[in-house]
Design an enzyme around this catalytic site. Structure first.
Site, short mmCIF file in Angstrom:
data_model
loop_
_atom_site.label_atom_id
_atom_site.label_comp_id
_atom_site.label_asym_id
_atom_site.label_seq_id
_atom_site.Cartn_x
_atom_site.Cartn_y
_atom_site.Cartn_z
N GLY A 117 0.74 -1.27 0.13
CA GLY A 117 0.07 0.11 0.00
C GLY A 117 0.92 1.42 0.07
O GLY A 117 1.94 1.26 0.31
N CYS A 118 0.43 2.30 -0.41
CA CYS A 118 1.30 3.52 -0.59
C CYS A 118 1.56 4.15 0.81
O CYS A 118 2.66 4.31 1.05
CB CYS A 118 0.24 4.48 -1.19
SG CYS A 118 -1.04 4.97 -0.69
#
Length: 317
Positions: A117-118
């Protein structure tokens, strides 16, 4: 090139899928398998595409990603999932090659890679090396603050912000996930090997892409009282020789314009910069990168390159 790698992007219409499609479309070693628009939700047609591909990118909601994996019957098809669905699944390899040589080797051999995930990418880039070096006690109350461009919210929010429906409040930074239930928290905790989940404060702001993830350290609460220079040395050693992840000079004074750490500086790149700032009592760690690059599509393409045994920078410079 006569023998091109066949790639299928399931979920090409989303922000991550579009970025991957745009970048891969410029490469002469890739053949993108395209599904008819009216059949993109047809399970039989999706299964045909998935099982015909060397690499499949899943740019889908979690439930649809799990469905896509179930459609794969070809043992040679390799899948990179950009959703949250498999990031803490022990049967999948975590797609952050710079964390260790073991991570990179696992990705190279893997048939199933979970793309990070970012926000998690930024957090893990800072905390994982500290855990490995024994800097953080197991009960240290880790806090994380992060700001991201609005592209991370997906097409629906992008369309609202870029239309007449944009509200007055959308012109400002907006905190969210206030109940400490953000979907990246399980992966942040598990991949770092933390006993407790961190306190996480994500903020979305009125610019398109790029992010800064920050973790403050109170040195009197560490396993010993580290100086900023010692923490900087740990980070520098951990990421030595990495192409996309760079530890910047101590304090960041040569890098920051007028002393400000802007969040959009690395937009449209796959680069990540690590900053160590502060003093002997309080140290601030920051990770700057593009939420659509190293935080999503760029990382996915880097993982693909490693899985295919080619230079991991291909198509990312």
């Amino acid at each position: 090139m006569s023998n091109k790698f066949k790639v299928f992007i399931d979920g090409k219409a989303g922000t991550t899928g579009l970025k991957i499609y745009e970048r891969l479309g410029k490469r002469d070693d890739i053949k993108i398998l395209l599904i008819d628009e009216d059949k993109r939700k047809d399970s039989a047609e999706r299964a045909k595409m998935i099982n015909s591909a060397d690499i499949v990118f899943l740019c889908l909601p979690d439930a649809a990603a799990k469905e896509a994996v179930a459609l794969c019957t070809n043992p040679e098809t390799r899948i990179i999932d950009a959703s949250t669905a498999h990031r803490i699944d022990p049967a999948w390899d975590y797609g952050f090659p710079e964390l260790s040589e073991k991570h990179r080797e696992n990705i190279r051999k893997s048939k199933r890679v979970a793309n990070p995930g970012c926000y998690a990418s930024g957090f893990i880039s800072l905390v994982y090396p500290l855990i490995q070096a024994g800097v953080l006690p197991e009960d240290y109350p880790v806090t994380c603050h992060a700001v991201s461009g609005y592209s991370g919210a997906g097409n629906k929010m992008i369309n609202v912000i870029e239309s007449d429906e944009k509200t007055f409040e959308m012109n400002s930074p907006r905190q969210y996930a206030l109940g400490q239930q953000h979907k990246h928290l399980p992966e942040m905790q598990k991949i770092c090997g933390m006993k407790y989940a961190p306190m996480f404060n994500p903020i979305v702001d009125d610019y398109y892409s790029g992010m800064v993830v920050s973790v403050p350290l109170v040195t009197r609460c560490l396993t010993k009282k580290y100086t900023p220079a010692e923490i900087h040395e740990i980070m520098t050693a951990h990421y030595a020789g990495q192409h996309f992840v760079k530890v910047m000079e101590l304090g960041g004074t040569e890098t920051l314009a007028d002393g400000f750490l802007a969040a959009n500086t690395l937009a449209d790149t796959n680069n990540m910069q690590i900053f160590v700032c502060g003093n002997d009592d309080q140290i601030l760690l920051c990770s700057r990168f593009d939420n659509l690059g190293k935080g999503a599509s760029g990382a996915a393409m880097q993982n693909m390159n490693i899985m295919l045994g080619i230079d991991e920078t291909t198509g990312l410079e």
